[in-house]
Scaffold this active site. Structure first.
Site, short mmCIF file in Angstrom:
data_model
loop_
_atom_site.label_atom_id
_atom_site.label_comp_id
_atom_site.label_asym_id
_atom_site.label_seq_id
_atom_site.Cartn_x
_atom_site.Cartn_y
_atom_site.Cartn_z
N ASP A 204 7.41 6.48 -6.95
CA ASP A 204 6.65 5.23 -6.82
C ASP A 204 7.03 4.29 -7.95
O ASP A 204 7.20 4.70 -9.11
CB ASP A 204 5.14 5.54 -6.89
CG ASP A 204 4.30 4.31 -6.55
OD1 ASP A 204 3.74 4.26 -5.43
OD2 ASP A 204 4.24 3.38 -7.40
N ASN B 185 5.99 -8.21 -8.74
CA ASN B 185 6.04 -9.23 -7.68
C ASN B 185 5.41 -10.52 -8.16
O ASN B 185 5.95 -11.61 -7.93
CB ASN B 185 5.26 -8.76 -6.45
CG ASN B 185 6.16 -7.99 -5.49
OD1 ASN B 185 7.34 -8.29 -5.38
ND2 ASN B 185 5.60 -7.01 -4.80
N ASP C 214 11.94 -7.55 -3.58
CA ASP C 214 12.78 -6.90 -2.56
C ASP C 214 14.10 -6.44 -3.19
O ASP C 214 14.58 -5.34 -2.92
CB ASP C 214 13.08 -7.86 -1.41
CG ASP C 214 11.87 -8.05 -0.50
OD1 ASP C 214 10.88 -7.30 -0.68
OD2 ASP C 214 11.91 -8.92 0.41
N GLU D 58 6.38 0.47 -1.95
CA GLU D 58 7.34 0.69 -3.04
C GLU D 58 7.39 2.18 -3.36
O GLU D 58 7.60 2.57 -4.49
CB GLU D 58 6.97 -0.13 -4.29
CG GLU D 58 5.51 -0.50 -4.44
CD GLU D 58 4.59 0.66 -4.76
OE1 GLU D 58 4.22 1.35 -3.75
OE2 GLU D 58 4.25 0.91 -5.92
P1 GH3 Z 1 1.10 1.43 -9.96
O1 GH3 Z 1 1.92 1.48 -11.17
O2 GH3 Z 1 -0.23 2.01 -10.13
O3 GH3 Z 1 1.80 1.98 -8.80
O4 GH3 Z 1 0.83 -0.08 -9.72
P2 GH3 Z 1 1.43 -0.98 -8.54
O5 GH3 Z 1 1.15 -2.37 -8.78
O6 GH3 Z 1 2.85 -0.60 -8.35
O7 GH3 Z 1 0.61 -0.40 -7.31
P3 GH3 Z 1 -0.16 -1.15 -6.15
O8 GH3 Z 1 -0.38 -0.12 -5.08
O9 GH3 Z 1 -1.37 -1.75 -6.71
O10 GH3 Z 1 0.76 -2.26 -5.66
C1 GH3 Z 1 1.94 -2.06 -4.90
C2 GH3 Z 1 2.59 -3.34 -4.69
O11 GH3 Z 1 3.88 -3.23 -4.13
C3 GH3 Z 1 1.80 -4.25 -3.82
C4 GH3 Z 1 2.81 -4.96 -2.98
O12 GH3 Z 1 2.84 -6.34 -3.16
C5 GH3 Z 1 4.14 -4.41 -3.45
N1 GH3 Z 1 5.01 -4.18 -2.36
C6 GH3 Z 1 4.87 -3.22 -1.40
N2 GH3 Z 1 5.92 -3.32 -0.52
C7 GH3 Z 1 6.70 -4.37 -0.92
C8 GH3 Z 1 7.90 -4.97 -0.46
O13 GH3 Z 1 8.45 -4.57 0.52
N3 GH3 Z 1 8.42 -6.00 -1.15
C9 GH3 Z 1 7.81 -6.51 -2.27
N4 GH3 Z 1 8.39 -7.55 -2.90
N5 GH3 Z 1 6.70 -5.99 -2.70
C10 GH3 Z 1 6.11 -4.93 -2.08
MG MG Z 2 3.46 1.43 -7.72
MG MG Z 3 2.25 2.66 -4.64
#
Ligand code: GH3
Ligand code: MG
Ligand code: MG
Length: 551
Positions: free
Chosen positions: A421, A429, A438, A464
């Site tokens: 992760d 982002n 991305d 992610e």
């Molecule tokens: P943690 O360290 O606890 O994992 O914090 P985090 O912010 O990574 O975790 P959280 O689950 O809060 O957020 C995941 C984020 O990943 C939210 C979303 O905007 C981003 N994300 C998920 N899929 C994609 C994608 O395909 N592209 C982009 N640019 N962002 C994505």
């Molecule tokens: Mg994360």
């Molecule tokens: Mg996550």
């Protein structure tokens, strides 16, 4: 299209259906043969009919002419004979005494003379001398019996004529005869002293007519001017003499001038006949060939023609059928292939058929199937691929995981799974934008893929999060893998800025003996890694528990 439908198409191709190309070609071949051959046969039939009729006509004309001439000669000979007899000295010298009945000697001499002539000339059955009043005054026969002569005979004989009676059947001699009479005149005075009459045998004419009988079964027949049969080449009899042609037929034919026509003869048979009057005597000859004989050759020819047409037709049908097979076989193959493709089987093989419309069609079809196959493969690939990173998607990963569980269980081997992760990716982002996010995800994917060995698999699990499957790998080796990835990512940071990863590791069978159990264990370890401060890997709790390692 269902399997059932496609087999019914295959079955339908095998038979001659009314709308099939094969049947149409067969029909065309048969028609193309039938029309000209029947046409030709018909024309040659008509031509032959005409030729046969012409041949029969020619023969009939010639036979009727020759027999009429022969009979004319016969009649002239009889007249000549009788004239000679009548002018004999024995008769002219004694006739007046005999007519008066005054001299038995004269009577005897005349009678002797008549008898000697009758004996010497077999044709003359009985010779008689008639007085000018018609009374019989001398005869070669035993008794004097009257003879029948046509009406007005005396007048006609005075004119020096030769007269004939009506032919009749002589019951005693059993033969047809006719009475012929000539006048007895004295040369010096031209005075008619009496009449010499003779019963003449007509049976001899049968042989004459026989030499002229036309064709194989044709007849030459002698008729009276009224149409009654006298004799024919078939012979003579009392019954035959009862037969006659209708007056109208005789009239029509004589006006016709001997031209042969089809008519019904005296026996009721259909014949081609030519009628001619005999010049020297009041008779008619008929030359006739049965219609059946004239057309017999035609009937034989019809059998031959029908056999030839039937044979040609059979050959044409066979050629048409073979041609139909040659033409439709590649079409059949195409149709079968198309029905297979319609049923979803793209693995069809199309062999042969080069050139021509069907060859082109086969080529196009083969190309179409190949494109279909490619796009189906592409579809299949897309259905298991993550579009952003090009890694396997979660669905594919779950399949791989299940397979690996089964395989390792069977072999009693172990393997590891790693849940990955991206740390604080929400913030990343927010800080750099989603496009940069991305890009960062793609970079993580590239790094993960670069760290794999043969047989390993990596998938995008969601958002992610990534999932790595490491067959034949213990948890410690999986931890080494995580270490390598972190190092590589540090080295090849995404363009917008570095990201770190947290890893949760679980091993089969130590941390779970099913895919779900392993995911749960790895997830729990990942949570541990997050809680422990991120940018690290944690092995699931259990026998092989390894301490979270950082750096
Ligand atoms: P943690 O360290 O606890 O994992 O914090 P985090 O912010 O990574 O975790 P959280 O689950 O809060 O957020 C995941 C984020 O990943 C939210 C979303 O905007 C981003 N994300 C998920 N899929 C994609 C994608 O395909 N592209 C982009 N640019 N962002 C994505
Ligand atoms: Mg994360
Ligand atoms: Mg996550």
């Amino acid at each position: 299209m269902s399997e059932l439908e496609s087999t019914s198409i295959t079955r339908r191709l095998g038979v001659l259906r009314p709308d099939s190309i094969r049947l149409k070609i067969l029909g065309l071949a048969v028609l193309a043969t039938l029309l000209p051959s029947v046409g030709t046969a018909w024309i040659s039939y008509l031509e032959n009919k005409r030729a046969l009729e012409a041949k029969a006509n020619e023969e009939l004309l010639s036979v009727s002419a020759q027999s009429a001439r022969e009979l004319d000669i016969w009649a002239r000979d009889r007249r000549y004979d009788l004239r000679v007899f009548a002018s004999s000295y024995e008769i002219t010298e004694n006739i007046q005494s005999v007519a008066r009945g005054s001299s038995p000697t004269a009577q005897q001499r005349v009678t002797d003379y008549l008898k000697s002539v009758s004996e010497r000339f077999g044709d003359y059955d009985e010779l008689l001398i008639l007085a000018p009043n018609g009374q019989v005054v001398a005869t070669s026969g035993e008794r004097a019996t009257a003879v029948e002569l046509p009406e007005g005979w005396q007048e006609r004989l005075k004119g020096g004529d030769f007269i004939t009676g009506t032919p009749y059947w002589d019951d005693v001699d059993q033969r047809p005869e006719i009475v012929i009479a000539v006048p007895i005149v004295v040369a010096s005075s031209e005075r008619m002293l009496g009449t010499l009459a003779a019963e003449v045998d007509l049976l001899g004419l049968v042989d004459t007519l026989k030499t002229f009988a036309p064709g194989d079964s044709g007849l030459a027949t002698l008729l009276t001017a009224e149409g009654s049969l006298i004799v024919s080449s078939a012979g003579g009899s009392a019954e035959a003499m009862q037969l006659r042609y209708p007056r109208e037929t005789i009239q029509a034919q004589l006006e016709n001038g001997a031209t042969p026509v089809e008519l019904t003869d005296v026996t009721g048979e259909r014949v081609f006949g030519s009628m001619r009057p005999v010049a020297g005597i009041d008779w008619i000859v008929v030359a006739a060939i049965p219609t059946a004989e004239v057309y017999a050759q035609l009937a034989r020819m019809r059998i031959v023609t029908v056999s030839i047409v039937a044979g040609t037709l059979l050959v044409a049908a066979m050629v048409g059928y073979a041609l139909g097979l040659i033409i439709t076989r590649p079409l059949d193959r195409l149709t079968r292939a198309a029905s297979k493709v319609a049923a979803g089987q793209l693995e069809v093989e199309l062999v042969g058929t080069k050139g021509g419309e069907v060859g082109y069609l086969t080529e196009v079809f083969r190309d179409m199937v190949s494109r279909l196959r490619t796009s189906r493969e592409e579809l299949e690939r897309l259905s298991v691929t993550d579009p952003l990173t090009g890694l396997d998607n979660r669905r594919r990963m779950m399949e791989s995981l299940q397979n690996e569980v089964l395989r390792s269980r069977r072999l009693e081997h172990s393997f590891s799974v790693v849940m990955v992760d991206v740390d604080h990716f929400k913030e990343y982002n927010d800080a750099h934008g989603h496009v940069a996010g991305d890009e960062a995800l793609k970079r993580v994917a590239t790094v993960l893929r670069g760290a794999l060995s043969d047989g390993d698999a990596v998938a995008r699990y969601g958002g992610e999060e990534f999932f790595v499957l490491l067959p034949e790998t213990a948890a410690t080796a999986a931890a080494d893998f995580a270490k390598r990835v972190r190092a590589a990512l540090e080295k090849h940071a995404p363009p917008a800025g570095p990201v770190t990863l947290s890893f949760g590791i679980a091993a089969y069978p130590a941390h779970g003996d099913s895919g779900e159990a392993l995911i749960r264990a790895a997830d729990a370890a990942l949570y541990e890694a997050k809680r422990g401060g991120r940018d690290r890997s944690v092995v699931a709790r259990g026998a092989e528990r390894v301490k979270a390692a950082r750096g």
